[in-house]
Design a protein around this motif. Structure first.
Motif, PDB file in Angstrom:
ATOM      1  N   GLN A 152      16.110 -23.638  32.621  1.00 33.84           N
ATOM      2  CA  GLN A 152      17.531 -23.622  32.954  1.00 33.84           C
ATOM      3  C   GLN A 152      18.357 -23.039  31.811  1.00 33.84           C
ATOM      4  O   GLN A 152      19.305 -22.272  32.023  1.00 33.84           O
ATOM      5  CB  GLN A 152      18.004 -25.049  33.276  1.00 33.84           C
ATOM      6  CG  GLN A 152      19.425 -25.132  33.814  1.00 33.84           C
ATOM      7  CD  GLN A 152      19.605 -24.348  35.112  1.00 33.84           C
ATOM      8  OE1 GLN A 152      18.717 -24.343  35.961  1.00 33.84           O
ATOM      9  NE2 GLN A 152      20.738 -23.678  35.259  1.00 33.84           N
ATOM     10  N   ILE A 153      17.972 -23.380  30.573  1.00 36.58           N
ATOM     11  CA  ILE A 153      18.705 -22.887  29.403  1.00 36.58           C
ATOM     12  C   ILE A 153      18.626 -21.362  29.309  1.00 36.58           C
ATOM     13  O   ILE A 153      19.619 -20.686  29.006  1.00 36.58           O
ATOM     14  CB  ILE A 153      18.147 -23.541  28.120  1.00 36.58           C
ATOM     15  CG1 ILE A 153      18.589 -25.008  28.051  1.00 36.58           C
ATOM     16  CG2 ILE A 153      18.600 -22.791  26.872  1.00 36.58           C
ATOM     17  CD1 ILE A 153      17.935 -25.790  26.928  1.00 36.58           C
ATOM     18  N   PHE A 154      17.440 -20.810  29.565  1.00 39.33           N
ATOM     19  CA  PHE A 154      17.242 -19.373  29.378  1.00 39.33           C
ATOM     20  C   PHE A 154      17.484 -18.559  30.649  1.00 39.33           C
ATOM     21  O   PHE A 154      17.342 -17.331  30.638  1.00 39.33           O
ATOM     22  CB  PHE A 154      15.822 -19.106  28.865  1.00 39.33           C
ATOM     23  CG  PHE A 154      15.615 -19.566  27.449  1.00 39.33           C
ATOM     24  CD1 PHE A 154      16.068 -18.807  26.390  1.00 39.33           C
ATOM     25  CD2 PHE A 154      14.998 -20.772  27.183  1.00 39.33           C
ATOM     26  CE1 PHE A 154      15.896 -19.230  25.080  1.00 39.33           C
ATOM     27  CE2 PHE A 154      14.812 -21.211  25.881  1.00 39.33           C
ATOM     28  CZ  PHE A 154      15.264 -20.439  24.822  1.00 39.33           C
ATOM     29  N   ARG A 155      17.888 -19.230  31.696  1.00 40.69           N
ATOM     30  CA  ARG A 155      18.086 -18.551  32.976  1.00 40.69           C
ATOM     31  C   ARG A 155      19.116 -17.432  32.871  1.00 40.69           C
ATOM     32  O   ARG A 155      18.876 -16.292  33.279  1.00 40.69           O
ATOM     33  CB  ARG A 155      18.513 -19.587  34.022  1.00 40.69           C
ATOM     34  CG  ARG A 155      18.635 -19.038  35.429  1.00 40.69           C
ATOM     35  CD  ARG A 155      19.136 -20.134  36.381  1.00 40.69           C
ATOM     36  NE  ARG A 155      19.127 -19.683  37.753  1.00 40.69           N
ATOM     37  CZ  ARG A 155      18.109 -19.803  38.586  1.00 40.69           C
ATOM     38  NH1 ARG A 155      16.987 -20.360  38.144  1.00 40.69           N
ATOM     39  NH2 ARG A 155      18.175 -19.365  39.823  1.00 40.69           N
ATOM     40  N   ALA A 156      20.281 -17.743  32.302  1.00 45.94           N
ATOM     41  CA  ALA A 156      21.360 -16.751  32.218  1.00 45.94           C
ATOM     42  C   ALA A 156      20.940 -15.545  31.369  1.00 45.94           C
ATOM     43  O   ALA A 156      21.307 -14.398  31.668  1.00 45.94           O
ATOM     44  CB  ALA A 156      22.618 -17.391  31.646  1.00 45.94           C
ATOM     45  N   SER A 157      20.145 -15.799  30.325  1.00 43.26           N
ATOM     46  CA  SER A 157      19.719 -14.706  29.445  1.00 43.26           C
ATOM     47  C   SER A 157      18.810 -13.738  30.194  1.00 43.26           C
ATOM     48  O   SER A 157      18.944 -12.509  30.068  1.00 43.26           O
ATOM     49  CB  SER A 157      18.991 -15.266  28.222  1.00 43.26           C
ATOM     50  OG  SER A 157      19.857 -16.091  27.471  1.00 43.26           O
ATOM     51  N   TYR A 158      17.884 -14.267  30.979  1.00 41.18           N
ATOM     52  CA  TYR A 158      16.983 -13.383  31.731  1.00 41.18           C
ATOM     53  C   TYR A 158      17.712 -12.688  32.877  1.00 41.18           C
ATOM     54  O   TYR A 158      17.372 -11.560  33.236  1.00 41.18           O
ATOM     55  CB  TYR A 158      15.769 -14.163  32.236  1.00 41.18           C
ATOM     56  CG  TYR A 158      14.660 -14.245  31.207  1.00 41.18           C
ATOM     57  CD1 TYR A 158      13.715 -13.237  31.079  1.00 41.18           C
ATOM     58  CD2 TYR A 158      14.577 -15.323  30.341  1.00 41.18           C
ATOM     59  CE1 TYR A 158      12.710 -13.289  30.130  1.00 41.18           C
ATOM     60  CE2 TYR A 158      13.571 -15.397  29.377  1.00 41.18           C
ATOM     61  CZ  TYR A 158      12.646 -14.374  29.276  1.00 41.18           C
ATOM     62  OH  TYR A 158      11.652 -14.431  28.327  1.00 41.18           O
ATOM     63  N   GLU A 159      18.736 -13.345  33.447  1.00 40.76           N
ATOM     64  CA  GLU A 159      19.542 -12.659  34.466  1.00 40.76           C
ATOM     65  C   GLU A 159      20.264 -11.460  33.849  1.00 40.76           C
ATOM     66  O   GLU A 159      20.314 -10.372  34.444  1.00 40.76           O
ATOM     67  CB  GLU A 159      20.554 -13.634  35.069  1.00 40.76           C
ATOM     68  CG  GLU A 159      19.919 -14.675  35.987  1.00 40.76           C
ATOM     69  CD  GLU A 159      20.931 -15.682  36.503  1.00 40.76           C
ATOM     70  OE1 GLU A 159      22.077 -15.703  35.989  1.00 40.76           O
ATOM     71  OE2 GLU A 159      20.585 -16.463  37.408  1.00 40.76           O
ATOM     72  N   SER A 160      20.802 -11.655  32.644  1.00 34.68           N
ATOM     73  CA  SER A 160      21.461 -10.545  31.948  1.00 34.68           C
ATOM     74  C   SER A 160      20.459  -9.452  31.618  1.00 34.68           C
ATOM     75  O   SER A 160      20.756  -8.249  31.732  1.00 34.68           O
ATOM     76  CB  SER A 160      22.116 -11.045  30.653  1.00 34.68           C
ATOM     77  OG  SER A 160      23.117 -11.996  30.929  1.00 34.68           O
ATOM     78  N   LEU A 161      19.255  -9.857  31.218  1.00 34.88           N
ATOM     79  CA  LEU A 161      18.221  -8.892  30.853  1.00 34.88           C
ATOM     80  C   LEU A 161      17.891  -7.967  32.029  1.00 34.88           C
ATOM     81  O   LEU A 161      17.728  -6.755  31.848  1.00 34.88           O
ATOM     82  CB  LEU A 161      16.965  -9.633  30.391  1.00 34.88           C
ATOM     83  CG  LEU A 161      15.788  -8.768  29.951  1.00 34.88           C
ATOM     84  CD1 LEU A 161      16.140  -7.985  28.687  1.00 34.88           C
ATOM     85  CD2 LEU A 161      14.547  -9.633  29.718  1.00 34.88           C
ATOM     86  N   VAL A 162      17.785  -8.533  33.223  1.00 38.24           N
ATOM     87  CA  VAL A 162      17.482  -7.724  34.409  1.00 38.24           C
ATOM     88  C   VAL A 162      18.524  -6.623  34.578  1.00 38.24           C
ATOM     89  O   VAL A 162      18.196  -5.455  34.812  1.00 38.24           O
ATOM     90  CB  VAL A 162      17.418  -8.605  35.676  1.00 38.24           C
ATOM     91  CG1 VAL A 162      17.294  -7.741  36.928  1.00 38.24           C
ATOM     92  CG2 VAL A 162      16.235  -9.559  35.590  1.00 38.24           C
ATOM     93  N   SER A 163      19.789  -6.986  34.431  1.00 44.55           N
ATOM     94  CA  SER A 163      20.857  -5.992  34.578  1.00 44.55           C
ATOM     95  C   SER A 163      20.837  -4.965  33.455  1.00 44.55           C
ATOM     96  O   SER A 163      21.132  -3.786  33.667  1.00 44.55           O
ATOM     97  CB  SER A 163      22.215  -6.699  34.604  1.00 44.55           C
ATOM     98  OG  SER A 163      22.319  -7.531  35.742  1.00 44.55           O
TER      99      SER A 163
END
Length: 741
Positions: A152-163
């Motif tokens: 959950q903590i790293f979710r936003a970071s990997y979402e940004s990475l995809v973009s």
């Protein structure tokens, strides 16, 4: 001590402030090294290094900075991420700041800089996902809770990475003008980005990643429209990314995939875009089969693939591959639409019309239709199989009808292209009786080609491959046809020595070896093949010049030991086959050498076979008189006659020989190693080797025995002079084979 630590910390601060990236990078690596005490010991230094490096973040976007300076700073952040990834994975507030900095590096417009972080995202994903990272927590509930917290903590970071990374797969405007090397580099970039997207999908889940990429696709379509002159590149990039994560999207996903499939028919038919569309369709073939709405998309999907096959070489190859995937996964759904599929198939196989398929790509269509026919009931499959074979059979029959001269003079490719299609049909149509009927009808054509092209290795390999797949699929249904095939290759082998005849015989032995009704002609077959091969391979030079024959001969020998020992061991040819193996053990060709060593090991392990135990006395009557020579050749192979890459197989053969014959084998080994001068090996090294063999006689794990074997091999190979002395003493090629009366 405190004073020294204080001075050391001041030095680190000074180095950071002076921006010496190479030195700072070494310090980062040092603090993460296992031999430096680990993170717990080095934490004070880490707590000094990290904030100072983080202060450099703003310089990543400083346009006044030299490119090499920016690269050096980016490398510092990447090194920090790679080295401290285990600490970062705990999800502390400080670690998230480092992750944000690494996202800043990943967003840099220069790919060489952005890609420095890719290894970090992969390693972080592994730590977050794999259970081993949490075993110290003890119970499953605690492990699952901590794992979910971190994800959950790293979710936003990997979402940004995809973009941040997805746009990097977009074709350059001037792609067609790039050099081949630059085009190759671009493809490698796409592969690397695809790997990052897979890492993200493993953390976020395939469906979440798919939604992000679907929004990218919508943005691309909104800006470019769907006419032929619009910029197709952003849409192609989004689809490439969607294809990359296909293995991680549920086959029952019902929100995004239906919308993507609905968009595909409306995309412009630009070659690279159409190629990616076809590959994407093929990648989601399991979804088309399992999803509730999948069936409704199949007609439009097939239309897309037909367009791809008609476009140019690359889209055609992609379309054919996708067609195969879809028929493999959705075969049952196509059973009621065979007429339409056959129209596509016949157009492609005829070579007429607009299809751009190469001969190799057309095999995907052959396999596709074969898989659909497999799903048919037996009564329908026979007729469908006839129709499937027809486009390959007709041109072969036409060539034969032109007479023996024409058949003999045709380029091999004009014949094998059709035989290869039949081979794939026999391989993928899983209806044994229907395939047996087909091969029986086709036998006159096959026989004509055997008779007039037996000199042509390429054609014979293709034809034997077709027969092999027919045998594998039909098994015991081939009836009289198998006898006709074996009679043919038995006679032709004496004249033309084609190794594929031996390989085909191996496949027949595997299926029919234990069938009493086939015993007579199989016995005649193997005696003829082995006897003729033994005449061909009478010295090591013969093995060197024809390793393919040696390879397939002893593969056949091993198959006979396994499936029809009752035919091999009582045969008059068995002693000659063993003699032939002894001559060829030291052949340098890897596959030939491995086949010979495997054959001998299978002989020595005969007591492990319930069938083979009945023939131990026959085996022993052949092996024991040859034991001393055989052991000497194996010891010579261990000590330099064969490359070191064969040590494992040679060791196993020696161990198996010793287990089979006990004290006599130890005597043979002692006699062999005693020939190696004491200037090369010591008495202690000899003793350790013989002791290992002695232990082998009682049957321990061979892994325990390998060290003394490796020691002897190493000392005898330590330089060329020593190796020549050893081989001169053992003389593996000069041994006289004992003739048993």
């Amino acid at each position: 001590m405190k004073f020294w630590c204080y001075k050391e910390n001041l030095l680190i601060l000074l180095l950071v402030s002076l921006l010496l990236p190479a030195v700072i990078s070494e310090l980062i690596h040092y603090t993460a090294a296992r031999n430096s005490g680990g993170f717990s010991v080095q934490m004070p230094l880490i707590q000094l290094i990290v904030p100072q490096v983080m202060n450099l973040k703003a310089q990543l976007r400083d346009s006044s900075k030299d490119e090499e300076d920016v690269k050096a700073i980016a490398r510092l952040f990447a090194d920090m991420g790679d080295s401290y990834v285990e600490l970062i994975a705990t999800g502390s507030d400080e670690s998230i700041l480092i992750v944000h900095a690494l996202l800043e590096v990943a967003s840099h417009p220069e790919y060489d800089i952005a890609s420095m972080t890719f290894n970090f995202w992969h390693n972080l994903q592994i730590i977050l996902i794999e259970r081993d990272s949490y075993v110290s927590l003890g119970n499953e509930a605690a492990i699952e809770a901590e794992r979910n917290r971190r994800l959950q903590i790293f979710r936003a970071s990997y979402e940004s990475l995809v973009s941040l990374v997805s746009f990097r797969v977009q074709y350059p405007q001037d792609y067609s003008g790039l050099t081949k090397e630059d085009q190759k580099d671009f493809k490698q970039t796409r592969y690397a980005v695809a790997d990052v997207l897979i890492d993200a999908a493993l953390v976020l889940g395939g469906e979440v990643t798919l939604k992000i990429l679907y929004m990218k696709l919508l943005e691309a379509l909104g800006s470019c429209g769907n006419n032929e002159s619009s910029d197709w590149r952003p849409a192609e990039a989004a689809l490439y990314c969607i294809r990359a994560i296909s293995d991680y999207v549920s086959s029952t996903e019902a929100e995004v995939m239906p919308q993507i499939m609905a968009l595909l028919p409306n995309l412009p038919h630009q070659p690279q875009l159409l190629q990616t569309v076809c590959l994407t369709v093929g990648a989601y073939s399991k979804w088309l089969d399992a999803a509730s709405s999948g069936l409704s998309f199949l007609p439009s999907v097939i239309d897309i693939l037909v367009s791809g096959m008609s476009m140019s070489e690359d889209p055609a190859a992609a379309a054919a591959s996708a067609f195969r995937n879809i028929c493999d996964d959705c075969g049952k759904k196509f059973c009621g639409s065979l007429d339409g599929l056959f129209q596509i198939y016949q157009r492609a196989m005829s070579g007429e019309g607009v299809f751009k398929l190469s001969a190799e790509d057309s095999l995907n269509l052959v396999e596709a239709l074969s898989m659909v026919i497999t799903e048919l009931p037996s009564d329908q499959a026979k007729k469908a199989l006839e129709a499937l074979c027809l486009p390959a059979v007709t041109p072969l029959q036409e060539i034969i009808n032109q007479g023996p001269i024409t058949l003999g003079q045709k380029p091999a490719r004009e014949i094998t292209v059709h035989i290869d299609r039949l081979a794939n049909i026999f391989r993928y149509v899983n209806h044994p009786e229907a395939v047996a009927d087909a091969i029986q009808r086709l036998w006159p054509i096959f026989k004509a080609i055997f008779d007039l092209r037996a000199w042509d290795m390429r054609t014979m390999e293709s034809l034997c491959r077709a027969c092999k797949h027919a045998v594998r699929t039909s098994k015991r249904f081939m009836g009289i046809t198998i006898g006709a095939i074996l009679e043919e290759i038995q006679g032709l082998y004496k004249q033309h020595h084609q190794p594929c005849f031996l390989y085909l015989s191996s496949e027949v032995i595997k299926i029919y070896g234990s069938d009493p009704s086939c015993a007579n002609y199989l016995k005649i077959l193997i005696e003829s093949l082995f006897n003729h091969t033994a005449c061909l391979l009478t010295k090591i030079q013969d093995f060197t010049s024809r390793p393919d024959i040696a390879d397939d001969c002893f593969l056949l020998g091993s198959r006979c030991i396994r499936y029809c020992p009752q035919l091999l061991f009582p045969s008059v040819v068995f002693p000659s086959l063993v003699d032939c193996a002894m001559i060829g053990i030291t052949v340098q060709h890897r596959e030939a050498s491995n086949s010979i060593l495997s054959f001998l090991s299978d002989l020595f392990d005969l007591d492990k076979s319930s069938q083979g135990k009945h023939y131990l006395s026959i085996r022993d009557n052949v092996i024991v008189p040859r034991g001393a020579s055989l052991t000497r050749i194996l010891v010579a192979s261990l000590t330099g006659a064969l490359p070191s890459s064969r040590l494992e197989m040679v060791t196993y053969a020696l161990v198996a020989l010793t287990r089979a014959y006990g004290m006599p084998a130890l005597g043979w080994a002692k006699e062999s190693v005693s020939l190696i001068p004491l200037t090369v090996v010591t008495e202690e090294e000899r003793s350790r080797f013989l002791q290992a063999l002695s232990q082998a006689a009682s049957g321990p794990d061979t892994k325990f025995l390998t060290v003394p074997f490796e020691e002897l091999a190493e000392v005898c190979r330590r330089n060329r002079t020593v190796q020549e002395i050893v081989q001169g003493a053992l003389r593996p090629h000069e041994l006289n084979i004992v003739t048993v009366s």
